[in-house]
Motif scaffolding. Structure first.
Motif, PDB file in Angstrom:
ATOM      1  N   CYS A 102     128.062  95.992  18.507  1.00 47.84           N
ATOM      2  CA  CYS A 102     127.334  96.280  19.751  1.00 47.84           C
ATOM      3  C   CYS A 102     127.954  95.448  20.866  1.00 47.84           C
ATOM      4  O   CYS A 102     127.665  94.259  20.999  1.00 47.84           O
ATOM      5  CB  CYS A 102     125.845  95.967  19.588  1.00 47.84           C
ATOM      6  SG  CYS A 102     125.015  97.008  18.367  1.00 47.84           S
ATOM      7  N   ILE A 119     123.887  97.331  26.715  1.00 57.46           N
ATOM      8  CA  ILE A 119     124.268  95.925  26.621  1.00 57.46           C
ATOM      9  C   ILE A 119     125.100  95.567  27.847  1.00 57.46           C
ATOM     10  O   ILE A 119     126.149  96.169  28.101  1.00 57.46           O
ATOM     11  CB  ILE A 119     125.045  95.661  25.325  1.00 57.46           C
ATOM     12  CG1 ILE A 119     124.158  95.973  24.113  1.00 57.46           C
ATOM     13  CG2 ILE A 119     125.520  94.202  25.268  1.00 57.46           C
ATOM     14  CD1 ILE A 119     124.869  95.953  22.790  1.00 57.46           C
ATOM     15  N   ARG A 128     122.237  89.045  23.307  1.00 57.23           N
ATOM     16  CA  ARG A 128     122.671  90.045  24.279  1.00 57.23           C
ATOM     17  C   ARG A 128     121.638  90.219  25.383  1.00 57.23           C
ATOM     18  O   ARG A 128     120.429  90.203  25.108  1.00 57.23           O
ATOM     19  CB  ARG A 128     122.839  91.412  23.605  1.00 57.23           C
ATOM     20  CG  ARG A 128     124.237  91.745  23.112  1.00 57.23           C
ATOM     21  CD  ARG A 128     124.653  90.969  21.918  1.00 57.23           C
ATOM     22  NE  ARG A 128     125.889  91.500  21.337  1.00 57.23           N
ATOM     23  CZ  ARG A 128     126.627  90.832  20.461  1.00 57.23           C
ATOM     24  NH1 ARG A 128     126.263  89.626  20.069  1.00 57.23           N
ATOM     25  NH2 ARG A 128     127.725  91.371  19.964  1.00 57.23           N
ATOM     26  N   VAL A 130     120.251  93.072  27.724  1.00 52.48           N
ATOM     27  CA  VAL A 130     120.266  94.534  27.770  1.00 52.48           C
ATOM     28  C   VAL A 130     119.421  95.013  28.945  1.00 52.48           C
ATOM     29  O   VAL A 130     118.459  94.351  29.349  1.00 52.48           O
ATOM     30  CB  VAL A 130     119.745  95.166  26.454  1.00 52.48           C
ATOM     31  CG1 VAL A 130     120.507  94.624  25.244  1.00 52.48           C
ATOM     32  CG2 VAL A 130     118.247  94.932  26.292  1.00 52.48           C
TER      33      VAL A 130
END
Length: 341
Positions: A102, A119, A128, A130
């Motif tokens: 990802c 992301i 992350r 997002v």
């Protein structure tokens, strides 16, 4: 200090998998810091140890259904996203699995397209950022698609998600419950108030850093996670009044402890405030405001074991944990309680 100094042996079968039917029926190990004595009680007996004029400090955060299961838009492969905290409108810090697959610009789809997450940044710690896209109200969509983010050591399904919330939970934002508060029901709180015990509510949104193992070899090398807190002027004034009148401030849980120790000054005066705290409490720390603590039993070598060791002393805490294992107490989130007085 070496991390190994906060280790203890715990048989896996003592990790509680489900909550008890009656919240107040958990066992209570009472730890006397002055005498070093240990006493075995039931949690509803907590009324025997709290006096009129004392104050319970409760963390009123509410766990959100922060676990989202979906698929990666490009490959169709499964993906899991865990909400950690909201950074701004529709932008959240998250934990994503599988992380290596990802990358920035990738999109994860949930609920047949009702919710998508792009992301936009990979942080140094691997978390992350997002940005969510959706039609409607985010909290309603999250309530429909999200799941309760139970800790990794709980393997059994939770039939009633409210059992992973305190009865006084109010302010949504946590990825984990402040579990010391799970032992209270509304009747017990009403009994305490009728006795003349004050109740003060603070907010700290619990992050998953609570469950992350300490990877450093020494305590001093560990970097503590940060969590968002809030205490209003009315609550700060109440806490200061309790202190001035000679009452004890009894924190319910390590999260409430971290809040009051963050906002109290060196003179033992509580101040209102909102912000983030990364306070790390371990032996050698001088408590500024906390007098007593109600807490659960924590993971070996965790920052939470270090916090309770700072209050009661490492040797006494390890002695108490050894006693709890011998007496077959239930451990961790749905487990039994300890009162450090």
């Amino acid at each position: 200090m070496n991390i190994q100094d906060f280790d203890y042996f715990l048989p896996e079968e003592l990790i509680a998998q489900t909550p008890l039917a009656d919240r107040t029926s958990s066992r209570l190990l009472v730890v006397d810091r002055n005498s070093g004595e240990l006493a075995h009680r039931v949690f509803s007996d907590i009324t025997d140890f709290i006096k009129p004029g004392d104050c319970l400090v409760l963390n009123n955060t509410r766990v959100i259904p922060a676990r989202l299961l979906g698929h990666r838009e490009k490959s169709g492969g499964a993906a899991e996203l865990l909400l950690l905290r909201q950074m701004e409108d529709d932008v959240w810090e998250t934990l994503v699995r599988p992380g290596k697959k990802c990358r920035i610009g990738d999109r994860i789809v949930f609920g047949e397209g009702k919710l998508t997450a792009e992301i936009i940044k990979v942080k140094d710690d691997g978390n992350r950022l997002v940005r969510f896209s959706y039609d409607g109200i985010f909290n309603e969509i999250l309530a429909e698609l999200g799941e309760m983010p139970l800790p990794p050591y709980i393997k059994e399904k939770l039939n009633d998600p409210e059992r992973y919330q305190t009865v006084y939970s109010k302010v949504e934002g946590s990825a984990a419950a402040p579990t010391a508060g799970l032992h209270f029901d509304k009747d017990l709180l009403a009994r305490l108030e009728a006795m003349g015990v004050h109740i003060a509510y603070v907010t700290l949104h619990v992050g998953l850093g609570t469950f992350r193992p300490v990877k450093a070899e020494t305590v001093e090398e560990h970097t503590m996670h940060s969590e968002v807190y809030s205490v209003n002027e009315e609550t700060a004034a109440l806490l200061n009044q309790v202190k001035q009148n000679g009452g004890s401030v009894i924190c319910v849980g390590t999260t409430a402890t971290r809040v009051v120790e963050t906002l109290a000054d060196e003179n033992g005066v509580m101040h209102p405030g909102t912000g983030e705290t990364s306070i790390f409490i371990y032996p050698g720390y001088t408590f500024k405001f906390t007098d007593k603590l109600i807490t659960n039993f924590h993971l070996p070598k965790s920052t939470l074991v270090m916090l309770v060791s700072a209050l009661a002393g490492r040797e006494l805490i390890l002695k108490a944990y050894e006693e709890a294992v011998k007496e077959r107490y239930r451990f961790f989130s749905f487990g039994d309680a300890m009162f450090i007085q």
